[in-house]
Write a protein that holds these residues in place. Structure first.
Motif, PDB file in Angstrom:
ATOM      1  N   LYS A 402      60.076  21.161  51.521  1.00  0.00           N
ATOM      2  CA  LYS A 402      60.258  22.329  50.668  1.00  0.00           C
ATOM      3  C   LYS A 402      58.942  22.943  50.183  1.00  0.00           C
ATOM      4  O   LYS A 402      58.940  23.973  49.501  1.00  0.00           O
ATOM      5  N   ASN A 403      57.812  22.313  50.536  1.00  0.00           N
ATOM      6  CA  ASN A 403      56.516  22.795  50.034  1.00  0.00           C
ATOM      7  C   ASN A 403      55.463  22.869  51.132  1.00  0.00           C
ATOM      8  O   ASN A 403      54.308  22.482  50.931  1.00  0.00           O
ATOM      9  N   GLU A 404      55.867  23.396  52.274  1.00  0.00           N
ATOM     10  CA  GLU A 404      54.931  23.671  53.376  1.00  0.00           C
ATOM     11  C   GLU A 404      54.089  22.448  53.739  1.00  0.00           C
ATOM     12  O   GLU A 404      52.884  22.525  53.928  1.00  0.00           O
ATOM     13  N   ASP A 405      54.745  21.306  53.814  1.00  0.00           N
ATOM     14  CA  ASP A 405      54.132  20.055  54.246  1.00  0.00           C
ATOM     15  C   ASP A 405      53.100  19.501  53.259  1.00  0.00           C
ATOM     16  O   ASP A 405      52.281  18.662  53.620  1.00  0.00           O
ATOM     17  N   LYS A 406      53.142  19.960  52.018  1.00  0.00           N
ATOM     18  CA  LYS A 406      52.230  19.443  50.991  1.00  0.00           C
ATOM     19  C   LYS A 406      52.867  18.281  50.252  1.00  0.00           C
ATOM     20  O   LYS A 406      54.045  18.330  49.902  1.00  0.00           O
ATOM     21  N   LEU A 530      66.951  16.168  59.066  1.00  0.00           N
ATOM     22  CA  LEU A 530      68.009  15.364  58.473  1.00  0.00           C
ATOM     23  C   LEU A 530      68.451  15.994  57.156  1.00  0.00           C
ATOM     24  O   LEU A 530      67.776  16.865  56.600  1.00  0.00           O
ATOM     25  N   GLU A 531      69.582  15.523  56.652  1.00  0.00           N
ATOM     26  CA  GLU A 531      70.052  15.960  55.339  1.00  0.00           C
ATOM     27  C   GLU A 531      69.561  14.957  54.281  1.00  0.00           C
ATOM     28  O   GLU A 531      69.281  13.796  54.600  1.00  0.00           O
ATOM     29  N   TYR A 532      69.479  15.424  53.035  1.00  0.00           N
ATOM     30  CA  TYR A 532      68.984  14.571  51.947  1.00  0.00           C
ATOM     31  C   TYR A 532      69.968  14.591  50.793  1.00  0.00           C
ATOM     32  O   TYR A 532      70.622  15.619  50.534  1.00  0.00           O
ATOM     33  N   PRO A 533      70.107  13.454  50.079  1.00  0.00           N
ATOM     34  CA  PRO A 533      71.053  13.387  48.961  1.00  0.00           C
ATOM     35  C   PRO A 533      70.792  14.479  47.928  1.00  0.00           C
ATOM     36  O   PRO A 533      69.650  14.878  47.691  1.00  0.00           O
ATOM     37  N   GLU A 534      71.853  14.920  47.269  1.00  0.00           N
ATOM     38  CA  GLU A 534      71.765  16.034  46.323  1.00  0.00           C
ATOM     39  C   GLU A 534      70.837  15.722  45.146  1.00  0.00           C
ATOM     40  O   GLU A 534      70.096  16.594  44.690  1.00  0.00           O
ATOM     41  N   TYR A 535      70.867  14.489  44.662  1.00  0.00           N
ATOM     42  CA  TYR A 535      70.023  14.171  43.496  1.00  0.00           C
ATOM     43  C   TYR A 535      68.538  14.176  43.865  1.00  0.00           C
ATOM     44  O   TYR A 535      67.675  14.467  43.025  1.00  0.00           O
ATOM     45  N   ILE A 536      68.207  13.881  45.136  1.00  0.00           N
ATOM     46  CA  ILE A 536      66.827  13.996  45.606  1.00  0.00           C
ATOM     47  C   ILE A 536      66.420  15.470  45.644  1.00  0.00           C
ATOM     48  O   ILE A 536      65.318  15.848  45.228  1.00  0.00           O
ATOM     49  N   LYS A 537      67.327  16.313  46.112  1.00  0.00           N
ATOM     50  CA  LYS A 537      67.050  17.757  46.175  1.00  0.00           C
ATOM     51  C   LYS A 537      66.814  18.324  44.774  1.00  0.00           C
ATOM     52  O   LYS A 537      65.902  19.134  44.557  1.00  0.00           O
ATOM     53  N   LYS A 538      67.633  17.906  43.825  1.00  0.00           N
ATOM     54  CA  LYS A 538      67.486  18.419  42.454  1.00  0.00           C
ATOM     55  C   LYS A 538      66.161  17.980  41.832  1.00  0.00           C
ATOM     56  O   LYS A 538      65.540  18.737  41.075  1.00  0.00           O
ATOM     57  N   ALA A 539      65.733  16.780  42.169  1.00  0.00           N
ATOM     58  CA  ALA A 539      64.449  16.298  41.657  1.00  0.00           C
ATOM     59  C   ALA A 539      63.299  17.149  42.189  1.00  0.00           C
ATOM     60  O   ALA A 539      62.362  17.490  41.454  1.00  0.00           O
ATOM     61  N   GLU A 541      63.589  20.297  43.237  1.00  0.00           N
ATOM     62  CA  GLU A 541      63.714  21.615  42.598  1.00  0.00           C
ATOM     63  C   GLU A 541      63.080  21.598  41.204  1.00  0.00           C
ATOM     64  O   GLU A 541      62.406  22.554  40.811  1.00  0.00           O
ATOM     65  N   TRP A 542      63.311  20.518  40.463  1.00  0.00           N
ATOM     66  CA  TRP A 542      62.724  20.404  39.121  1.00  0.00           C
ATOM     67  C   TRP A 542      61.200  20.380  39.191  1.00  0.00           C
ATOM     68  O   TRP A 542      60.517  20.997  38.378  1.00  0.00           O
TER      69      TRP A 542
END
Length: 547
Positions: A402-406, A530-539, A541-542
Motif C-alpha cells: 500500500k506504500n509503493e514498496d516502502k 494474495l489477500e490479507y486479513p481485514e484487521y491487518i488492512k485496518k492497521a 490504513e491507520w
C-alpha cells in the motif's frame, strides 16, 4: 548538592530560552539526533568548569557556539537597518540546590536573582556577550563594512553567581566530570584522554620521578654515538649555522605529551574500540577527581560496547555514582531500562517530558528485563506492537503493498515485536501521548482477550487495537488461510518450500502454526498477489492516516 534546573539561551541548537529540570540521582536524556542531548551535557560542564573541549572558553569563543537562527536574524536586521546595537548573546544558567543544611551554607555565595527567571536562588550564570568597551570600534565596523558574520572579536565571557559576584572554578563549590568514552584524540600516537587520566593518578613525587627518568632518556639519546655521528655529518654539510638532531626540550613537562598507554603490550590506540571505551569509562569513574565531583556527566556510554561489556559498565556506573547526581545521554534502550525508566527525560521538539507516572511494576519489569526496545516506541512517530515474527512480516508486507514498496520505518513507523507485554508499552504510550497500534490474536475469545483486556487503554485516542472478532479464527494463521481460501493451492505453493500434494485448509493451517516465521517470511519475499486479513488492512490504513 545537585543541579535542579538548567536554562540555555541561544546556545547552539537552542534558539531562545530552553529550560530543563533535573532530580537528585540519575537523569537519563533520550531523544533523536539533533535534539540537544550533547549540548545540554556540554553546557552544564562548561558552566561549572569554564572549559569547552578541555580548553578555556575565553580563548575558544566562536560564532558556532551561537544558535544559527539568532545569528542570521542579527545579520538580516543589520542589512535592513534595524537595531544595530542589539547583538546576540548566550546565557547558561544553573540552579543549584541541596537538602543538607551544611551544603546550603557553602552555596550561600551563589544566592541571588541574577538569572532570567528573576528568582532568588542559588546558581551560576555564564554569559558570552558583547564587550561594551569595544562600542566605538563596533560602530565604525558596521558603518564602513557589510557584516556577514558575527563580530566575535568584540565578545567576552562573563562568569558570575546569581548574587552577581564574579566567579572562578576554584570558588564554585559544585564540581563535575564529563565522561565521553567515544572521544579519540591522538597526538604522537598517544591517546591524550587516557594519558591525562593516568597522569592525574600520580602524586607530585611520582611526577618528578617520571620527569627525571625522561630527562635521563633524552640525555642518553643525545650521547648515542649514532646521533653524534649524524650531527657531525650535518655540521660538515651546513655552513656557519649549527644543525642537529635532538629531542624536544622546549617545555618543562614535555614528557606528558610523550607518554603512551600500553595494554597487554599493545599501544592503547591499537586495541579495539570497545576495550578503549570501557577502560576510559572505568578509569574516569574510579578516578580521585570523580570521587570529589558531585555531578557525573556521561555521554552515550554504549559506544562500541557489546551487550556483555555494556552490562558490566552499567554495574560500574551504578556503584560509582552512589551519592552523586548523574546526567547521562543515550540511544540505548538497554541503558535506559537498566538505569530505570522513571529517571528518563525525553527530548522532543524542544520540549522535555519525564516518565514519572508509570506503574511501579512497569519500572521493575523493564529494569529486570532491559532487553525490550522501549526507546524505539518513545522515539518513533507511530509504533505498531506485534506478538512475534509472523505478525511483523505480514504487516510489513501489506504496508509495502500500500506504500509503493516502502517499509514502515521509511515513513517513521516502527514495528516492535514485544511478545505479550503490550500493556507495559501502552503505559508509556499513554503517558507520552505516543500513537501506538496493537496487532494481536483474539485467541478464541474476543470479548475477554481484546475488549476487556484493553478497555482501559482503547479509551485513549492515540491507542488502537487491531484484532479479528471471530473466535474460530483465533490466530493469524487461520485468518490468513481464510482470506485466501479461494486460492488455497497458490497459498500452499508460496508457504511451503516443497509441495507434494494439494492440501486442505486444516492441513495448511497446521503447517503454518508449526512454522510461524518460515511461512510468513516466504509470503514477505513472494511477488505473488494474495489477500490479507481485514484487521491487518485496518492497521495499515491507520498508519497511513496523516492526522
Amino acid at each position: 548538592m545537585y543541579i535542579e534546573k538548567l536554562n540555555l539561551i541561544n546556545y547552539k541548537c537552542f534558539e531562545g530560552k530552553y529550560t530543563i529540570e533535573f532530580k537528585e540521582g540519575v537523569n537519563i536524556l533520550v531523544g533523536n539526533n539533533g535534539e540537544g542531548k550533547s549540548t545540554i551535557l556540554e553546557g552544564i560542564n562548561l558552566t561549572l568548569s569554564g572549559l569547552l573541549n578541555g580548553k578555556y572558553l575565553k580563548n575558544e569563543i566562536s560564532q558556532y557556539l551561537f544558535n544559527k537562527n539568532v545569528v542570521k536574524k542579527y545579520i538580516a536586521d543589520l542589512k535592513a537597518g534595524g537595531k544595530q546595537e542589539i547583538l546576540p548573546s548566550i546565557e547558561i544558567e544553573l540552579f543549584i540546590n541541596s537538602k543538607t543544611p551544611e551544603k546550603l551554607k557553602e552555596l550561600a555565595i551563589l544566592k541571588g536573582n541574577n538569572n532570567s527567571d528573576r528568582l532568588d536562588k542559588h546558581g551560576i550564570k555564564l554569559e558570552i556577550k558583547f564587550d561594551d568597551s569595544y562600542l566605538k570600534e563596533y560602530e565604525i565596523l558596521i558603518k564602513d563594512k557589510e557584516i556577514i558574520t558575527l563580530p566575535i572579536e568584540y565578545y567576552q565571557m562573563k562568569w558570575s553567581s546569581f548574587g552577581r559576584d564574579s566567579l572562578t572554578s576554584r570558588i564554585i563549590p559544585l564540581k563535575s566530570i564529563l565522561i565521553d568514552s567515544s572521544s579519540t584524540k591522538y597526538q604522537n600516537g598517544s591517546d591524550l584522554y587516557i594519558s591525562k587520566i593516568i597522569k592525574n593518578y600520580l602524586d607530585e613525587d611520582k611526577k618528578v620521578g617520571i620527569s627525571q627518568a625522561f630527562r635521563q632518556v633524552k640525555e642518553e639519546f643525545m650521547r648515542s654515538e649514532y646521533i653524534s655521528k649524524i650531527n657531525d655529518d650535518l655540521k660538515e654539510k651546513i655552513d656557519r649555522k649549527k644543525l642537529e638532531i635532538s629531542v624536544d626540550l622546549s617545555t618543562q613537562n614535555s614528557w606528558e605529551n610523550t607518554l603512551i598507554t600500553i595494554l597487554d603490550e599493545i599501544p592503547f590506540h591499537q586495541i579495539g574500540k570497545g576495550d578503549q571505551c570501557i577502560i576510559k569509562s572505568k578509569l574516569a569513574l574510579q578516578h580521585e577527581k570523580t570521587s570529589q565531583a558531585q555531578i557525573l556527566l556521561i555521554e552515550e556510554p554504549e559506544n562500541h560496547l557489546s551487550h556483555t561489556k555494556l552490562n558490566e559498565l552499567m554495574k560500574i556506573i551504578e556503584e560509582e555514582s552512589k551519592g552523586k547526581q548523574v546526567i547521562l545521554s543515550t540511544h540505548s534502550p538497554f541503558v535506559a531500562n537498566k538505569l530505570g525508566l522513571n529517571n528518563l527525560i525525553l527530548l522532543k521538539n524542544r520540549k522535555n517530558t519525564r516518565l514519572t507516572e508509570l506503574n511501579k511494576e512497569t519500572y521493575k519489569f523493564f529494569k529486570k528485563l532491559p532487553g525490550y526496545n522501549t526507546l524505539r516506541l518513545i522515539l518513533s512517530q507511530k509504533s505498531i506492537l506485534v506478538e512475534g515474527d509472523s505478525d511483523e512480516l505480514i504487516f510489513q508486507k501489506y504496508f509495502m503493498i500500500k506504500n509503493e514498496d516502502k517499509l514502515p520505518i521509511n515513513k517513521g513507523i516502527d514495528v516492535i515485536s514485544c511478545g505479550l507485554t503490550f500493556k507495559r508499552f501502552l503505559e508509556i504510550a499513554i503517558l507520552l501521548n505516543e500513537n501506538v497500534g496493537v496487532i494481536t490474536d483474539n485467541d478464541g475469545d474476543y470479548l475477554n482477550n481484546i475488549e476487556e483486556r484493553y478497555r482501559d487503554y482503547t479509551k485513549y485516542e492515540n491507542i488502537k487495537v487491531f484484532a479479528d472478532k471471530r473466535g474460530d479464527l483465533n490466530t493469524l494463521e487461520p485468518q490468513f488461510v481464510n482470506v485466501n481460501v479461494n486460492d488455497i493451492k497458490k497459498l500452499s505453493e508460496i508457504v511451503r518450500e516443497k509441495k507434494k500434494k494439494v492440501e486442505t485448509e486444516a492441513e495448511l493451517i497446521e503447517f503454518m502454526i508449526k512454522n510461524k516465521s518460515e511461512w510468513a517470511l516466504r509470503v514477505f519475499e513472494s511477488n505473488q498477489i494474495l489477500e490479507y486479513p481485514e484487521y491487518i488492512k485496518k492497521a495499515v490504513e491507520w498508519c497511513n492516516d496523516e492526522e
